[in-house]
Design a protein around this motif. Structure first.
Motif, short mmCIF file in Angstrom:
data_model
loop_
_atom_site.label_atom_id
_atom_site.label_comp_id
_atom_site.label_asym_id
_atom_site.label_seq_id
_atom_site.Cartn_x
_atom_site.Cartn_y
_atom_site.Cartn_z
N ARG A 1 4.33 11.65 -24.05
CA ARG A 1 4.89 12.98 -23.87
C ARG A 1 3.78 13.99 -23.55
N CYS A 2 4.09 14.97 -22.73
CA CYS A 2 3.14 16.02 -22.41
C CYS A 2 3.30 17.17 -23.41
N VAL A 3 2.25 17.44 -24.17
CA VAL A 3 2.24 18.52 -25.16
C VAL A 3 0.98 19.36 -24.94
N ASN A 4 1.16 20.61 -24.60
CA ASN A 4 0.03 21.50 -24.31
C ASN A 4 -0.90 20.93 -23.25
N GLY A 5 -0.27 20.33 -22.23
CA GLY A 5 -1.04 19.81 -21.11
C GLY A 5 -1.75 18.51 -21.35
N LYS A 6 -1.45 17.83 -22.47
CA LYS A 6 -2.09 16.57 -22.81
C LYS A 6 -1.03 15.52 -23.12
N VAL A 7 -1.27 14.28 -22.68
CA VAL A 7 -0.33 13.20 -22.96
C VAL A 7 -0.60 12.63 -24.35
N VAL A 8 0.44 12.62 -25.19
CA VAL A 8 0.32 12.11 -26.55
C VAL A 8 1.46 11.13 -26.81
N PRO A 9 1.29 10.21 -27.78
CA PRO A 9 2.36 9.28 -28.12
C PRO A 9 3.37 9.94 -29.06
N GLY A 10 4.61 10.04 -28.62
CA GLY A 10 5.65 10.65 -29.44
C GLY A 10 6.11 9.79 -30.59
N ASN A 11 5.62 8.54 -30.66
CA ASN A 11 6.03 7.65 -31.75
C ASN A 11 4.89 7.37 -32.74
N TYR A 12 3.85 8.18 -32.72
CA TYR A 12 2.69 7.91 -33.58
C TYR A 12 3.10 7.82 -35.05
N GLY A 13 2.87 6.64 -35.65
CA GLY A 13 3.16 6.42 -37.06
C GLY A 13 4.62 6.27 -37.41
N LEU A 14 5.50 6.32 -36.41
CA LEU A 14 6.94 6.22 -36.68
C LEU A 14 7.35 4.75 -36.61
N VAL A 15 7.73 4.21 -37.75
CA VAL A 15 7.98 2.77 -37.90
C VAL A 15 9.47 2.51 -38.00
N THR A 16 9.96 1.58 -37.16
CA THR A 16 11.37 1.18 -37.21
C THR A 16 11.55 -0.20 -37.81
N ALA A 17 10.47 -0.98 -37.92
CA ALA A 17 10.58 -2.34 -38.46
C ALA A 17 9.29 -2.70 -39.17
N LEU A 18 9.44 -3.31 -40.34
CA LEU A 18 8.29 -3.72 -41.15
C LEU A 18 8.68 -4.97 -41.92
N ALA A 19 7.92 -6.04 -41.73
CA ALA A 19 8.25 -7.31 -42.39
C ALA A 19 7.00 -8.16 -42.56
N LEU A 20 7.01 -8.98 -43.59
CA LEU A 20 5.94 -9.95 -43.80
C LEU A 20 6.37 -11.26 -43.15
N ASP A 21 5.81 -11.56 -41.99
CA ASP A 21 6.23 -12.70 -41.18
C ASP A 21 5.23 -13.85 -41.22
N PRO A 22 5.70 -15.09 -41.05
CA PRO A 22 4.76 -16.18 -40.79
C PRO A 22 4.01 -15.91 -39.49
N ILE A 23 2.74 -16.23 -39.44
CA ILE A 23 1.94 -15.99 -38.24
C ILE A 23 2.52 -16.73 -37.04
N GLU A 24 3.17 -17.87 -37.32
CA GLU A 24 3.74 -18.68 -36.24
C GLU A 24 4.88 -17.96 -35.52
N LYS A 25 5.45 -16.94 -36.14
CA LYS A 25 6.58 -16.22 -35.56
C LYS A 25 6.14 -15.26 -34.45
N LYS A 26 4.85 -15.01 -34.32
CA LYS A 26 4.38 -13.98 -33.37
C LYS A 26 4.59 -14.33 -31.90
N PRO A 27 4.51 -15.50 -31.32
CA PRO A 27 4.03 -16.72 -31.97
C PRO A 27 2.53 -16.93 -31.76
N LEU A 28 1.87 -17.36 -32.84
CA LEU A 28 0.49 -17.81 -32.76
C LEU A 28 0.42 -19.18 -33.42
N ALA A 29 0.06 -20.18 -32.64
CA ALA A 29 0.04 -21.55 -33.14
C ALA A 29 -1.33 -22.00 -33.62
N ARG A 30 -2.39 -21.33 -33.11
CA ARG A 30 -3.74 -21.81 -33.39
C ARG A 30 -4.63 -20.69 -33.94
#
Length: 286
Positions: free
Chosen positions: A25-54
């Motif tokens: 988003r443009c705010v005062n002539g500068k592009v900034v992230p409008g979602n900074y720190g705004l979390v919609t999902a948080l979970a403790l997942d197995p690393i394999e779900k990312k997926p990362l196998a190695r």
């Protein structure tokens, strides 16, 4: 007006307006992230779900997502937070978690097998500032940072976050410009450039979702895996044959409910094709 330099579009954003991704988003002539720190999902997942196998197999990682995306994949699994006409509406449903708070939460979860934080679910790089700030704190605690991304970002973004990221899973969604341009509304070359630089910085695994009639030809998989096999590390040595590729099965979803799931036999045939060039090829959703 201000120009966003995160992805290939270089959106020219008017004051108070958002770019294509819905959150820059443009705010005062500068592009900034409008979602900074705004979390919609948080979970403790197995690393394999990312997926990362190695990468740290058998471990868990605190996975965090926000909202918005710079692609328009019609088969998106997380379209509620990534793909909408006005994705900023998701801000009303999100919880603000400061980088310091998330890093502390990750540390507390070490007793449950947590190794760090994974930035995932939506596209993390459109809000790379939060990734950078949080990952720096997590790394400072001796923990790991994982990025799950479509890879469609400028190398300048990678340089901002790269020093703090230990592993990435990057979608290489196909290997034709037509597919990226017409189906995903993206840019294949930008993703390839991002991958080329990412493998010089940390552990990288790739994922390709096979969609019937779109990116399912054996020749395309042969070309894709051949390109991956030639990737080089920061010293210029070819390391591509050791890069992990996940080949995943498509299921009807979102705007692609009119076609059948990918045939399991096709997934295993494409695995064999990829193994002509790569040592580590895994199948998913089979």
């Amino acid at each position: 007006m201000a120009v966003c330099e995160v992805c290939f579009r270089h959106c020219d954003i008017a004051e108070g307006q958002n770019g294509f991704c819905g959150i820059r988003r443009c705010v005062n002539g500068k592009v900034v992230p409008g979602n900074y720190g705004l979390v919609t999902a948080l979970a403790l997942d197995p690393i394999e779900k990312k997926p990362l196998a190695r990468f740290c197999p058998g471990s868990k990682v605190l996975s965090v997502g926000s909202f918005g995306c710079d692609l328009r994949c019609p088969f998106c699994q997380n379209y509620e937070i990534s793909w909408s006409d006005d994705v900023m509406e998701r801000a009303n449903e999100a919880e603000y978690i400061a980088p310091e708070e998330l890093a502390e939460l990750a540390e507390r979860y070490k007793t449950r097998g947590n190794i760090g934080v994974a930035f995932t679910y939506n596209e993390p790089l459109i809000g790379y500032e939060y990734v950078r700030d949080t990952a720096k704190l997590v790394a400072g605690k001796g923990m790991k940072n994982v990025l799950v991304s479509n890879g469609m970002a400028d190398i300048k973004v990678l340089r901002e976050i790269g020093p703090y990221i230990h592993a990435m899973n990057i979608d290489l969604k196909g290997f034709t410009d037509r597919f990226y341009r017409d189906v995903l509304k993206g840019d294949r070359r930008m993703v390839m450039d991002f991958i080329e630089e990412a493998v010089k910085l940390c552990h990288v695994e790739l994922t390709t979702l096979i969609i019937p009639g779109e990116n399912d030809r054996e020749e395309e998989m042969r070309e894709l895996s051949s390109w991956v096999s030639g990737l080089r590390n920061k010293d210029g040595n070819v390391i591509g044959r050791d890069i992990t590729l996940h080949i995943s099965r498509f299921f009807p979803r979102f705007h692609m409910t009119d076609r059948a799931a990918t045939d399991v036999g096709l997934i295993y045939r494409l695995k064999k094709v990829a193994e002509e060039n790569l040592k580590y090829v895994f199948t998913g959703n089979c």
